[in-house]
Design an enzyme around this catalytic site. Structure first.
Site, PDB file in Angstrom:
ATOM      1  NE  ARG A 115      -4.075  -2.024   2.025  1.00 29.66           N
ATOM      2  CZ  ARG A 115      -4.000  -3.255   2.527  1.00 29.66           C
ATOM      3  NH1 ARG A 115      -2.936  -3.612   3.232  1.00 29.66           N
ATOM      4  NH2 ARG A 115      -4.966  -4.115   2.327  1.00 29.66           N
TER       5      ARG A 115
ATOM      6  CE  LYS B 112      -0.535  13.298 -15.218  1.00 30.78           C
ATOM      7  NZ  LYS B 112      -0.877  13.657 -16.618  1.00 30.78           N
TER       8      LYS B 112
ATOM      9  CD  GLU C  90       6.702  15.439 -23.037  1.00 31.49           C
ATOM     10  OE1 GLU C  90       6.200  16.536 -22.684  1.00 31.49           O
ATOM     11  OE2 GLU C  90       6.019  14.410 -23.182  1.00 31.49           O
TER      12      GLU C  90
ATOM     13  CE  LYS D  38       5.301  16.769 -15.111  1.00 37.04           C
ATOM     14  NZ  LYS D  38       5.484  15.491 -15.824  1.00 37.04           N
TER      15      LYS D  38
ATOM     16  CD  GLU E 266      -3.695  15.686 -16.025  1.00 40.87           C
ATOM     17  OE1 GLU E 266      -4.438  15.222 -16.891  1.00 40.87           O
ATOM     18  OE2 GLU E 266      -2.482  15.396 -15.934  1.00 40.87           O
TER      19      GLU E 266
ATOM     20  NE  ARG F 102       0.561  16.599 -13.259  1.00 38.13           N
ATOM     21  CZ  ARG F 102       1.237  15.792 -12.449  1.00 38.13           C
ATOM     22  NH1 ARG F 102       1.066  15.885 -11.144  1.00 38.13           N
ATOM     23  NH2 ARG F 102       2.083  14.906 -12.926  1.00 38.13           N
TER      24      ARG F 102
ATOM     25  CG  ASN G 287      -1.656  15.919 -20.307  1.00 37.81           C
ATOM     26  OD1 ASN G 287      -0.672  15.212 -20.150  1.00 37.81           O
ATOM     27  ND2 ASN G 287      -2.588  16.049 -19.373  1.00 37.81           N
TER      28      ASN G 287
ATOM     29  CG  HIS H 141       0.923  14.493 -23.824  1.00 36.16           C
ATOM     30  ND1 HIS H 141       1.612  15.654 -24.161  1.00 36.16           N
ATOM     31  CD2 HIS H 141       1.785  13.768 -23.066  1.00 36.16           C
ATOM     32  CE1 HIS H 141       2.814  15.616 -23.613  1.00 36.16           C
ATOM     33  NE2 HIS H 141       2.943  14.487 -22.955  1.00 36.16           N
TER      34      HIS H 141
ATOM     35  CG  HIS I  73      -1.463   9.535 -24.901  1.00 36.11           C
ATOM     36  ND1 HIS I  73      -2.013   9.959 -23.709  1.00 36.11           N
ATOM     37  CD2 HIS I  73      -0.119   9.657 -24.744  1.00 36.11           C
ATOM     38  CE1 HIS I  73      -1.049  10.311 -22.881  1.00 36.11           C
ATOM     39  NE2 HIS I  73       0.105  10.136 -23.483  1.00 36.11           N
TER      40      HIS I  73
ATOM     41  CG  HIS J 150       5.584   9.816 -24.746  1.00 31.59           C
ATOM     42  ND1 HIS J 150       4.206   9.776 -24.797  1.00 31.59           N
ATOM     43  CD2 HIS J 150       5.897  10.892 -23.965  1.00 31.59           C
ATOM     44  CE1 HIS J 150       3.709  10.772 -24.072  1.00 31.59           C
ATOM     45  NE2 HIS J 150       4.708  11.458 -23.568  1.00 31.59           N
TER      46      HIS J 150
END
Length: 373
Positions: free
Chosen positions: A122, A144, A186, A228, A238, A242, A246, A249, A253, A266
């Site tokens: 956990r 992330k 990026e 960032k 997000e 935030r 992206n 993205h 994606h 990517h």
């Protein structure tokens, strides 16, 4: 430790953590402040292990019980099955809940090791040691973590912050040129979404950056991480601002998922996706002809694609984008530009412009493909 390093912080209250950027940090940075127990699990991959694993093991072995987990290399392995390999390594070596996971590698290693740390017993501490430009300026910062699913990228994961991020710029010397370019996508993103002076600087310095001038690349990494960190400090999970990180993205994606993970890197997909987002912003009257042209030229200067794959269709994009995490109550939200340096997150865009920018780009890609063949 090198005398030449820079430090900044991601300010998240009790979850705040430092980012160290410099030369010769990988085997010399004192990690004792960020390792909570007596056990360490270093997660890396088959490409990085022969280059940097021994230095890290040697540095830590005097003070900690060090185990290693070496994963196959590539985006195609960013799966629940590979994540399970990390869990098995932790369990077989009897790591307890005070263990520290260290992610040594690029974005795939960092995302999976972070997700494993978030979920093992956990939640156990972890440290990011990113070795690619893309992971240094983006994925290692902000918490992330996760894995891909055949239907969508990064659809399974958690927000889980590291204890520290150690960026050794020396690792970039072993990076293939294609990976360096992918990371630069990026870097360029930060100039587009929030920092016009940085964008201007990148236009002037891109040839030197691509040649890996250490002072310049350190500056680019620092400016990117600062951008960032500033955004993440305002919106850790997000829920709002935030999402501007992206840019490109959602389109990107779709490309990665449709083409098969790893066939387009990517950063390559983000570059092509960012040009599509810029194109749509231009069609909406938000971006000038000149700024659109400058943006395309900057991606090209970094040897990045500015068109989507010729094999894709409008239907491919719309179907894949419908599964994006930014879809809210059935509405597709895109990160676009209100102006150069001013990102917006919106579902209020003309569908005729959205379709036209994709159809025009796909046709241009097909024509370019025919010309080459």
């Amino acid at each position: 430790m090198s005398d030449r390093y820079r430090e900044l912080s991601v300010e998240l209250g009790e979850r705040s953590y430092p980012i160290f950027i410099g030369e010769d940090l990988l085997g010399s940075q004192d990690l004792s402040s960020y390792v909570s127990g007596a056990q360490v699990m270093i997660v890396t991959n088959e490409t990085i292990a022969p280059l940097y694993l021994d230095a890290m093991v040697t540095m830590l072995s005097a003070d900690y019980k060090v185990d290693t987990c070496i994963l196959p290399d590539g985006e195609v392995y960013k799966t629940l099955e590979t994540y399970s390999m990390i869990m098995t390594s932790l369990l077989e070596a009897k790591h307890n809940r005070t263990t520290t996971v260290i992610a040594l590698g690029g974005g795939v290693v960092g995302d999976m090791a972070g997700f494993a740390a978030a979920t093992y017993q956990r939640g156990v501490p972890f440290i990011q040691v990113p070795t690619t430009l893309l992971s240094q300026v983006d994925s290692s910062v902000g918490g992330k973590t996760g894995v891909n699913h055949p239907l969508g990228k990064n659809m399974i994961g958690a927000f889980y912050q590291p204890q520290a991020v150690i960026i050794d710029t020396d690792t970039l010397s072993s990076l293939p040129q294609r990976e360096l370019s992918a990371g630069m996508a990026e870097v360029i993103k930060y100039g587009l979404i929030c920092d016009v002076p940085f964008f201007d600087w990148l236009e002037q310095e891109m040839p030197v950056l691509m040649a890996l001038d250490n002072d310049k690349i350190s500056d680019a990494i620092y400016r990117s991480c600062l951008a960032k960190a500033t955004v993440v400090a305002q919106d850790e999970r997000e829920g709002g601002i935030r999402a501007i990180l992206n840019l490109g993205h959602t389109f990107g994606h779709a490309i990665e998922t449709q083409m098969g993970y790893g066939n387009w890197l990517h950063g390559e997909a983000v570059a092509a996706g960012s040009v599509l987002a810029m194109d749509l912003s231009w069609r909406m009257g938000n971006v000038t002809d000149g700024d659109f042209s400058r943006s395309v030229a900057l991606f090209q200067a970094a040897n990045l694609p500015v068109l989507p794959p010729a094999e894709m269709t409008l239907d491919h994009f719309t179907q894949r984008m419908a599964l994006d995490k930014k879809v809210l109550d059935g509405s597709l939200r895109l990160v676009l530009l209100g102006a150069l340096g001013e990102a917006i997150v919106t579902s209020d865009f003309p569908m005729e412009d959205f379709n036209a920018c994709l159809l025009d780009a796909l046709e241009a890609s097909k024509q370019a493909s025919l010309a080459v063949s």
